[in-house]
Design a protein around this motif. Structure first.
Motif, PDB file in Angstrom:
ATOM      1  N   GLU A 182      19.605 -18.209  23.784  1.00 26.20           N
ATOM      2  CA  GLU A 182      20.788 -17.526  24.294  1.00 26.20           C
ATOM      3  C   GLU A 182      21.658 -17.031  23.143  1.00 26.20           C
ATOM      4  OE1 GLU A 182      23.032 -19.642  27.164  1.00 26.20           O
ATOM      5  OE2 GLU A 182      21.329 -19.988  28.501  1.00 26.20           O
ATOM      6  N   ASP A 223      25.321 -15.143  22.347  1.00 28.16           N
ATOM      7  CA  ASP A 223      26.632 -14.768  22.861  1.00 28.16           C
ATOM      8  C   ASP A 223      27.152 -13.587  22.035  1.00 28.16           C
ATOM      9  OD1 ASP A 223      29.419 -14.580  23.330  1.00 28.16           O
ATOM     10  OD2 ASP A 223      29.505 -16.671  23.953  1.00 28.16           O
ATOM     11  N   TYR A 241      17.184  -9.598  26.055  1.00 23.37           N
ATOM     12  CA  TYR A 241      17.095  -9.265  27.482  1.00 23.37           C
ATOM     13  C   TYR A 241      17.756 -10.371  28.285  1.00 23.37           C
ATOM     14  CZ  TYR A 241      15.115  -8.022  32.029  1.00 23.37           C
ATOM     15  OH  TYR A 241      14.961  -7.673  33.350  1.00 23.37           O
ATOM     16  N   ASN A 242      18.681  -9.980  29.141  1.00 26.11           N
ATOM     17  CA  ASN A 242      19.439 -10.949  29.938  1.00 26.11           C
ATOM     18  C   ASN A 242      20.102 -12.004  29.054  1.00 26.11           C
ATOM     19  OD1 ASN A 242      18.898  -9.708  32.400  1.00 26.11           O
ATOM     20  ND2 ASN A 242      17.046 -10.938  32.767  1.00 26.11           N
ATOM     21  N   GLY A 243      20.583 -11.559  27.890  1.00 25.54           N
ATOM     22  CA  GLY A 243      21.318 -12.455  27.011  1.00 25.54           C
ATOM     23  C   GLY A 243      20.478 -13.417  26.212  1.00 25.54           C
ATOM     24  N   LYS A 244      19.145 -13.236  26.219  1.00 19.13           N
ATOM     25  CA  LYS A 244      18.266 -14.141  25.477  1.00 19.13           C
ATOM     26  C   LYS A 244      17.301 -13.349  24.603  1.00 19.13           C
ATOM     27  CE  LYS A 244      18.257 -17.898  28.884  1.00 19.13           C
ATOM     28  NZ  LYS A 244      17.411 -18.793  29.729  1.00 19.13           N
ATOM     29  N   THR A 267      13.894 -12.137  23.123  1.00 14.16           N
ATOM     30  CA  THR A 267      12.607 -11.951  23.784  1.00 14.16           C
ATOM     31  C   THR A 267      11.441 -12.451  22.945  1.00 14.16           C
ATOM     32  OG1 THR A 267      12.325  -9.752  22.830  1.00 14.16           O
ATOM     33  CG2 THR A 267      13.488  -9.896  24.951  1.00 14.16           C
TER      34      THR A 267
END
Length: 360
Positions: free
Chosen positions: A34, A36, A71-74, A76
């Protein structure tokens, strides 16, 4: 490739100071981490120019546009790339000196290395502007290190002859490292801050500049990471730290001070502590034989005075082969050290994550 670091992760910097943009590609990051983006913005803001007389008046928002790898805050697991577009270039400031060697700059050496094809505006690829994408990479790596319980931080140890307190090499804590990051002027002592600001202001008013030292540390890093000889942890950190323009020296632990001691004074005795093994002192700076010992990793980095000063200087036109008097125009830091603090942290973050990824 000179602007590419290859290790447990790969970091490649690109762009020029007055080109359309600058950026970075980071490969081999762990997948599923993750990230931020607000914290990244906060980290990079520490490097940005301040409106307090201590830095350049060039105003860049330094908002990275992530092109891939998130992607989606994480993460890849594929290359993470980001571009920072330049918006406040004054290229005309360099028209009168495009082929005059500015003292202490890479104008002449860059001209030789690239046969005159390099972009000379604002130093081109040699510019401190390239520390913005370095800080993006360092911010990303720092968040991944934090997921593993590792904290890094730095402060201004000295500017010219004004000195701050030092980190406690044995007992420095994550909380102390985080606390100094929130200070607008990153010193441990308010008295040192006042003295340093005065030295910088005096240099600015005298059309001159000053240098200094940044002290950086990491806690929570596990013992047994690194390799001897060519791939030692010190080697990796030093290689990345020297990617920061204006760096002229680095020392780990007691550094050059070791040369003045007896072995009995410099040796760090081992002891049992909290069910594990530690040393009573930390003259070795957390690294022995290129491998982490489990003690705080601590080092200091020396920065030269900003080479761009407004005083007349003697130089040479390396195309016409004539001697010239040079007056540098433009917007420059009277001292790069305050803005260099997160850059040194970034170099350490990249080095530590790379070393962790490179473990067998």
């Amino acid at each position: 490739m000179s602007s590419c670091f290859n290790g447990g992760i790969t970091v490649s910097l690109f762009g020029e100071s007055h080109g359309r943009g600058i950026g970075v590609v980071i490969d081999n990051l762990p997948a599923g981490e993750e990230i931020d983006l607000d914290k990244i913005a906060g980290f990079m803001a520490r490097r940005a120019p301040k409106k307090d007389g201590t830095s350049t008046m060039r105003s860049e928002k330094d908002i990275p546009e992530i092109m891939s790898g998130l992607y989606n805050g994480k993460t890849t697991g594929t290359p993470l790339s980001a571009v920072i577009f330049n918006t406040d270039q004054h290229s005309g400031d360099y028209g009168n000196i495009s082929h005059i060697a500015r003292p202490a700059h890479a104008d002449y050496t860059g001209y030789l290395r690239y046969n005159g094809a390099n972009d000379p505006r604002g130093g081109g690829h040699f510019s401190g502007r390239l520390t913005a994408p370095l800080c993006f990479a360092g911010a990303v790596c720092g968040q991944i290190l934090a997921h593993r319980g590792i904290t890094t931080g730095a402060h201004i140890k000295s500017i010219k002859n004004v000195t701050d307190e030092s980190f406690d090499p044995v007992n420095i804590t994550a909380e102390q490292l985080e606390a100094v990051k929130s200070r607008p002027f990153p010193t441990l002592s308010e008295e040192a801050e006042r003295g340093m600001r005065e030295v910088i202001e005096n240099a600015r008013m005298s059309l001159d500049s000053v240098g200094g030292i940044v002290e950086c540390a990491a806690v929570g890093f596990p013992a047994g990471v690194g390799s001897p000889m060519m791939d030692g942890l010190e080697n990796i950190i030093a290689r990345l730290v020297f990617a920061i323009p204006a760096v002229k020296g680095i020392e780990f632990g007691n550094g050059f001070g070791c040369a003045e001691l007896f072995g009995s004074e410099n040796n760090d005795e081992f002891a049992l502590k909290n069910g594990g093994i530690a040393t009573k002192t930390n003259n070795h700076g957390g690294i022995l034989g290129g491998i982490s010992s489990g003690m705080p990793i601590i080092f200091r980095t020396a920065f030269k005075p900003t080479p761009s000063i407004s005083r007349p200087q003697n130089s040479v036109d390396f195309k016409d082969m004539t001697e010239q008097e040079l007056v540098i125009k433009g917007r420059h830091d009277p001292c790069v050290v305050p803005r260099a603090v997160p850059c040194v942290e970034s170099a350490l973050n990249i080095a530590l994550l790379s070393a962790l990824n490179d473990r067998p």
